[in-house]
Write an enzyme that holds these catalytic residues in place. Structure first.
Site, short mmCIF file in Angstrom:
data_model
loop_
_atom_site.label_atom_id
_atom_site.label_comp_id
_atom_site.label_asym_id
_atom_site.label_seq_id
_atom_site.Cartn_x
_atom_site.Cartn_y
_atom_site.Cartn_z
N CYS A 107 0.83 -1.21 0.00
CA CYS A 107 0.00 0.00 0.00
C CYS A 107 0.87 1.25 0.00
CB CYS A 107 -0.94 0.00 1.20
SG CYS A 107 -1.98 1.45 1.24
N CYS A 119 -0.56 4.12 2.07
CA CYS A 119 -0.42 4.02 3.53
C CYS A 119 1.02 4.31 3.96
CB CYS A 119 -0.77 2.62 4.03
SG CYS A 119 -2.13 1.84 3.20
N ASP A 120 1.99 3.82 3.19
CA ASP A 120 3.36 3.80 3.69
C ASP A 120 4.33 4.69 2.91
OD1 ASP A 120 2.50 1.86 5.47
OD2 ASP A 120 2.94 0.22 4.09
#
Ligand code: NAP
Length: 348
Positions: free
Chosen positions: A168, A171-172
Site C-alpha cells: 500500500c 499508507c506507507d
C-alpha cells in the site's frame, strides 16, 4: 429476534447495500470489520481497498474540485477529525468511503466495528459469530467482504514486511525511509501504475518491475507511467530475492529474467506489491460455493444469490473481473434489492 439483514463488509458494495436496505426499512446491521494489527498488515481494515487509495477519478458524480466544505458539512464531526486532509483534487478513496458510510448511517444503519469469523448458513435463522464470540442471527445476509492485495510469497519478502515491503503505497509511501530513495513497484496493471505514480512524489526513482514486455494497465494509465520521468519500467523481470538487513530493512531486489538475460540487482529502499488480489472468503469455506480462486459464486445469472438460502454476495468478493468501486456499489444495490424481495416472498 433475528435481524432482517446483516451486511458483512465496509467497502462501496456494503454501504450501498446498507443505504438501500435501510431505505427499505430492513434496519440493516453492518459488521464493518475489526481494527487490528493483523488487518492493518493484510490490508483488510474497515472501509476496504478504496480507503487505501488516493484520488478516485472514475466514480461518477465526483469531478475534480474542492470538496472541503461538503466534507465538513456532510460527515459526522468526530469521524471528520480523523480523516486525512482533503487534497482539493476531487474525491479521494477514504473520503468517498466516509461519505458512503455516513449516508448509510443517516438512514438508520447500525454499525459494529468487528468482524465475522464463523457462519452457520444451514437453516433459518442464519447465524454469524463475531471475533468477540458474540452470535448474531439474521434472516438474510449480504456478504461484501471484498478482496485484499497479494504478495509474492518469498521468504525474504515476509522478513521485510513493515521494513520496506508494503502492498500500500498510499499508507506507507510518505515514510521517511522512502524519501528521495529509489523504490520498486511489482506488477504491470493499473494498480502498479497508480502506486508508482504516487511514490514518484517522494522517491528519487521508481522502478516498475513487470514480468512481461507489455503492461496490463489501461492505455491512459500506461501513458501516465511512460510520461513520468521518475518512473522506469524494467521489462521481463521477476523478483528472486528481497535484499536487506535487520537495521536498514530493504536495500534492494535481485531480479531474474523471464527471457534469457542475466540476473540484475537493483538498489531500492522499498518494494511495493501491486500484483492482484485474493477474496476475503476464508471464513466461508465449505459454507458457500466458490470458484477455485476463492471468489464467491453467484448461483443465478445477473442476480446476487449464493448457494445458501437467504445469503447474497456483492462487490469484489464475487467479482474477479470488473473490480471497480462503481460496479461494487452497483452489485451492493442489487444484493439489497434481492434480499428485500426474498424476505418479502418468504414473509420474513
Ligand atoms: P491486475 O489488473 O490483475 O494486474 C496485476 C498485475 O500484476 C499484472 O500486470 C500481472 O502480470 C502482475 N502479476 C500478477 N501476479 C504476479 C506475480 N506472482 N509476479 C509478478 N507479477 C504478477 O490487478 P490491478 O492492477 O490490481 O487491477 C485490478 C482492477 O482494478 C483492474 O480492473 C483495474 O483496472 C482496476 N484499477 C483501476 C485503477 C484506475 O483506473 N485508476 C486503479 C487501480 C486498479 P500480467 O500482466 O503478466 O498478468
Amino acid at each position: 429476534m433475528p435481524e432482517k439483514v446483516i451486511i458483512i463488509g465496509s467497502g462501496p458494495s456494503a454501504w450501498t447495500a446498507a443505504i438501500y436496505a435501510a431505505r427499505a426499512e430492513l434496519k440493516p446491521l453492518v459488521f464493518e470489520g475489526a481494527i487490528t494489527q493483523e488487518n492493518q498488515q493484510n490490508g483488510t481494515l474497515p472501509l476496504g481497498q478504496l480507503a487505501l487509495t488516493t484520488e478516485v477519478e472514475n466514480y461518477p458524480g465526483f469531478p475534480a474540485g474542492d470538496l472541503e466544505h461538503y466534507l465538513d458539512d456532510s460527515i459526522d464531526k468526530q469521524q471528520r477529525q480523523i480523516m486525512p486532509p482533503h487534497q482539493k483534487e476531487g474525491v479521494s478513496g477514504p473520503e468517498l468511503m466516509e461519505l458512503m458510510r455516513q449516508q448509510a448511517k443517516n438512514f438508520g444503519t447500525r454499525v459494529i466495528t468487528d468482524e465475522i469469523t464463523e457462519v452457520d448458513f444451514t437453516g433459518q435463522p442464519l447465524k454469524l459469530t463475531a471475533s468477540d464470540g458474540s452470535v448474531q442471527e439474521a434472516h438474510a445476509v449480504i456478504v461484501a467482504t471484498g478482496a485484499r492485495a497479494n504478495y509474492l510469497g518469498l521468504e525474504s519478502e515476509n522478513r521485510y514486511k513493515n521494513l520496506g515491503v508494503s502492498a500500500c503505497a498510499v499508507c506507507d509511501g510518505a515514510l521517511p525511509r522512502f524519501r528521495d530513495k529509489p523504490l520498486v513497484v511489482i506488477g504491470g496493471g493499473d494498480s502498479a501504475v497508480e502506486e508508482a505514480d504516487y511514490l514518484s512524489k517522494f522517491a528519487s526513482t521508481v522502478y516498475m518491475i513487470h514480468r512481461r514486455d507489455e503492461l496490463r494497465a489501461s492505455k491512459i494509465m500506461a501513458q501516465r507511467a511512460k510520461d513520468n520521468p521518475k518512473i522506469e519500467i524494467l521489462w521481463n523481470r521477476v523478483v528472486d530475492e528481497v535484499l536487506g538487513d535487520d537495521t536498514s530493512g530493504v536495500t534492494g531486489v535481485r531480479l531474474k529474467s523471464t527471457t534469457d538475460e542475466d540476473d540484475l540487482e537493483v538498489e531500492a529502499s522499498g518494494m511495493f506489491l501491486a500484483i492482484g488480489h485474493t477474496p476475503n472468503t476464508e471464513f466461508l469455506r465449505g459454507k458457500l460455493d466458490m470458484h477455485p480462486s476463492g471468489y464467491l459464486k453467484w448461483t443465478k445469472p445477473f442476480r446476487t444469490y449464493t448457494s445458501a438460502e437467504g445469503v447474497f454476495a456483492a462487490g469484489d468478493v464475487a467479482d474477479d473481473y470488473y473490480r471497480q468501486a462503481v460496479t461494487a456499489a452497483g452489485t451492493g444495490c442489487m444484493a439489497a434489492l434481492d434480499a428485500e424481495r426474498w424476505l418479502a416472498a418468504k414473509g420474513l
